[in-house]
Design an enzyme around this catalytic site. Structure first.
Site, short mmCIF file in Angstrom:
data_model
loop_
_atom_site.label_atom_id
_atom_site.label_comp_id
_atom_site.label_asym_id
_atom_site.label_seq_id
_atom_site.Cartn_x
_atom_site.Cartn_y
_atom_site.Cartn_z
N TRP A 190 -0.50 -1.01 -20.16
CA TRP A 190 -0.97 -2.25 -20.78
C TRP A 190 0.27 -3.05 -21.20
CZ3 TRP A 190 -1.76 -2.93 -26.55
CH2 TRP A 190 -2.33 -4.17 -26.84
N ASP A 271 -3.53 6.15 -26.95
CA ASP A 271 -4.10 4.83 -27.16
C ASP A 271 -5.53 4.89 -26.64
OD1 ASP A 271 -4.88 2.21 -27.13
OD2 ASP A 271 -3.13 1.44 -26.06
N LYS A 307 -13.61 -3.35 -27.51
CA LYS A 307 -14.39 -3.29 -26.26
C LYS A 307 -15.72 -2.58 -26.46
CE LYS A 307 -10.22 -4.26 -24.86
NZ LYS A 307 -9.60 -5.14 -23.93
#
Ligand code: KET
Length: 462
Positions: A190, A271, A307
């Site tokens: 990311w 993460d 999300k």
């Protein structure tokens, strides 16, 4: 019309035509006079005119500040908003859209907010570590309520400003308490990971992850790089639904990764931004984290509810540090709080209450799981449709099946920078330059158009 001609040590002669009143009006006296000509008459400048002309010429103490480049992900949304073509499609940021390509507020979120309003919760500051009910719920969701680490109070949980803020807080902790350690991040990863560690002053390097030849995991490369890292490094791992590749290690590979970390005395740093979004199951998506905790590692885990609960702008997440004893956990937590206090003092309450209400209420919790499965299911059906369209339309014999193997919100198409540029410039498909597309921003109806764009970009642009 009056004009001022000016010269001083800091500026070249300049004429301000037609605006002398404005220039002189905003002036403040200051030291250092320039040389001014008013309507052609030279005379020594009154001090305030120097500043007036300086303002007119926009001399700034920030003149050396260069323009920052647009953010590689969020900048795509800005470009999308500016585009007027009606075919435009935003596949840049990982944000879930409905089949009508509209943002989606989960029903459980609306219900939790209604409950909160009825209860009339106040707006007092939260403690530095955040809302207690949220911290309990989030650690239990991650590790399982019956996890021994939780029961023995070995988990330091601090509410963070979503995934990013939680990663940043952990990075600040590493910088302060493990100053000689570096973090290894996957290649690719990311885009914001590098910024986060750079800004926190934590050195990082990359480990192999993606193999473009197989469009799959470069497991050997990953293991070799992790083995080669200095003992005691932090290894940043995506808990599930690796961003941007959509490729996760298998359970057997996770076990092997854990073996190597153990051998090298590395610390896993997870993460977890997509729990529930990879498989549709919260527990399944927590497999890797739970494995490392079970094996007795001390583990960092940053969580995000952007999300899976669609709480993007509420900025709700957490940093959990699983420690070897409750005593260590207490001390670690106290230092995380100490780092948070001068950064942002204490976190916002609204999103934390939503999560606590949803996870804490059995009915809302099962409704959430159903909604999450629905979202994950819609992404899977779009993934399948895109694959079908690509394989039917592309007569070159290229194998597009990697799209079906990838999981989560994204597909890593393998398109290079200029091909991705063609997607945007010619087809108005907004995506990141690394070739990632967010399938969460795609509808079944748009798959065929997207397939045409991909085939054109892949075959006709180098
Ligand atoms: N980790 C990963 C792997 C990740 O993809 C994101 C967000 C985050 C953390 C942080 O999300 P937060 O909203 O701070 O909890 N990714 C999407 C959005 C972004 O770039 O900010 C994305 O990749 O599109």
């Amino acid at each position: 019309m009056a004009s001022l001609v000016f010269s001083s040590t800091s500026a070249s002669p300049v004429a301000l035509r037609g605006r002398p009143k404005l220039a002189i009006g905003v002036a403040q006296p200051q030291s250092g006079a320039g040389h001014v000509s008013v309507r052609g008459k030279d005379r020594k400048a009154r001090p305030f005119i120097t500043r007036a002309v300086a303002v007119g010429k926009k001399v700034s103490r920030f003149d050396d500040v260069a323009m920052a480049p647009p953010d590689p992900i969020l900048g795509v949304s800005e470009a999308f908003r500016a585009c007027t073509n009606e075919l435009k499609l935003n596949l840049g940021v990982g944000a879930y859209r409905t089949e009508d390509l509209q943002p989606y507020v989960l029903n459980v979120v609306k219900k939790a907010e209604k409950l909160m309003l009825e209860k009339g919760d106040n707006k007092e500051y939260l403690p530095i570590e955040g809302l207690a009910a949220f911290n309990k719920a989030t650690a239990e969701l991650l590790l399982g309520a019956d996890n021994r680490a939780i029961q023995s109070q070995r988990v330091a949980t601090v509410q963070g400003l979503s995934g990013t803020g939680s990663l940043r807080l952990a990075a600040a902790f590493i910088n302060r308490y493990c100053p000689n350690s570096k973090v290894l991040i996957s290649s690719p990863t990311w885009g914001n990971h590098k910024n986060i560690f750079n800004d926190a002053g934590v050195p990082w390097s990359e480990y192999g992850y993606y193999d473009p030849k197989t469009v799959g995991l470069d497991f050997e490369g990953m293991i070799a790089d992790i083995k080669a890292a200095p003992s005691g490094s932090f290894i940043l791992l995506h808990g599930c639904a690796h961003n941007p590749t959509g490729i996760d290690p298998t359970p057997e590979q996770w076990t092997k990764i854990a073996d190597v970390l153990e051998e090298k005395g590395h610390t896993p740093f997870f993460d977890v931004a997509y729990q529930g979004f990879a498989s549709g199951s919260l527990d399944e998506d927590a497999h890797a984290v739970r494995l490392f905790v079970e094996r007795g590692f001390e583990v960092f885990v940053a969580q995000s509810y952007s999300k899976n609960l669609g709480l993007y702008s509420e900025r709700i997440g957490a940093i959990n540090v699983v420690c070897s004893s409750s005593d260590v956990a207490n001390r670690v937590k106290s230092q995380l709080k100490r780092l948070a206090r001068p950064m942002y003092s204490n976190p916002p309450v609204h999103g934390a209450r939503i999560v606590a209400n949803v996870v804490g209420d059995p009915n809302l919790f099962s409704e959430w799981k159903a909604e999450m499965e629905e979202m994950a299911g819609r992404i899977k059906s779009v993934r399948k449709r895109l694959y079908d369209n690509l394989s039917q339309k592309d007569k070159s014999g290229k194998d597009w099946s990697f799209i079906l193997k990838q999981i989560g919100m994204f597909s890593f198409t393998g398109l290079n920078t200029s091909q991705s540029g063609n997607m945007t410039n010619k087809w108005h498909v907004y995506m990141t330059k690394d070739g990632r597309i967010s399938l969460a921003g795609l509808s079944l109806a748009k798959c065929e158009y997207l397939a045409d764009a991909i085939i054109d970009s892949y075959h006709n642009v180098n």
